[in-house]
Scaffold this motif. Structure first.
Motif, PDB file in Angstrom:
ATOM      1  N   ASN A 150       0.803  -1.218   0.000  1.00 30.07           N
ATOM      2  CA  ASN A 150       0.000   0.000   0.000  1.00 30.07           C
ATOM      3  C   ASN A 150       0.837   1.269   0.000  1.00 30.07           C
ATOM      4  N   VAL A 151       2.158   1.133   0.085  1.00 31.06           N
ATOM      5  CA  VAL A 151       3.049   2.288   0.138  1.00 31.06           C
ATOM      6  C   VAL A 151       3.667   2.506  -1.246  1.00 31.06           C
ATOM      7  N   LEU A 152       3.524   3.732  -1.764  1.00 26.78           N
ATOM      8  CA  LEU A 152       4.146   4.091  -3.041  1.00 26.78           C
ATOM      9  C   LEU A 152       5.433   4.871  -2.767  1.00 26.78           C
ATOM     10  N   ASN A 153       6.444   4.584  -3.547  1.00 23.55           N
ATOM     11  CA  ASN A 153       7.709   5.294  -3.457  1.00 23.55           C
ATOM     12  C   ASN A 153       8.035   5.820  -4.856  1.00 23.55           C
ATOM     13  N   THR A 154       8.939   6.772  -4.948  1.00 20.42           N
ATOM     14  CA  THR A 154       9.291   7.319  -6.261  1.00 20.42           C
ATOM     15  C   THR A 154      10.791   7.176  -6.505  1.00 20.42           C
ATOM     16  N   PHE A 155      11.117   7.111  -7.787  1.00 22.53           N
ATOM     17  CA  PHE A 155      12.503   7.058  -8.242  1.00 22.53           C
ATOM     18  C   PHE A 155      12.577   7.947  -9.478  1.00 22.53           C
TER      19      PHE A 155
END
Length: 89
Positions: A29-34
């Motif tokens: 449920n956790v979104l991260n960005t790159f």
């Protein structure tokens, strides 16, 4: 041999910046960005698509979405070859 940035720009490459949203493997449920940035050819973007394929094959975090922009830094009308030398003093 790797080409310089100027050589890439003269061959039609532009700077592609991609913001990749992915889910953490243990916390779905956790979104991260790159943020990924490289000189690439539009409209096919082979380097960006190659990186996305690498991500899907090698990295555990599943992709959610990719947002990207492409900017051609140098157009053919903006550059011209000058032959000559100017002496100052």
């Amino acid at each position: 041999m790797q080409m310089s940035e100027t050589e890439l720009l003269l061959k039609g490459y532009g700077l592609t910046t991609a913001e990749i949203f992915y889910r953490l493997p243990d916390y779905k449920n956790v979104l991260n960005t790159f943020v990924w940035q490289e000189y690439d050819l539009a409209p096919d973007h082979p380097k960006l698509l190659g990186f996305i394929e690498f991500w899907q094959d090698s990295i555990e975090g599943p992709l959610h979405s990719v947002r990207f922009t492409h900017r051609k830094m140098l157009a053919s009308g903006e550059w011209r070859n000058m032959v000559g030398e100017f002496t100052y003093h």
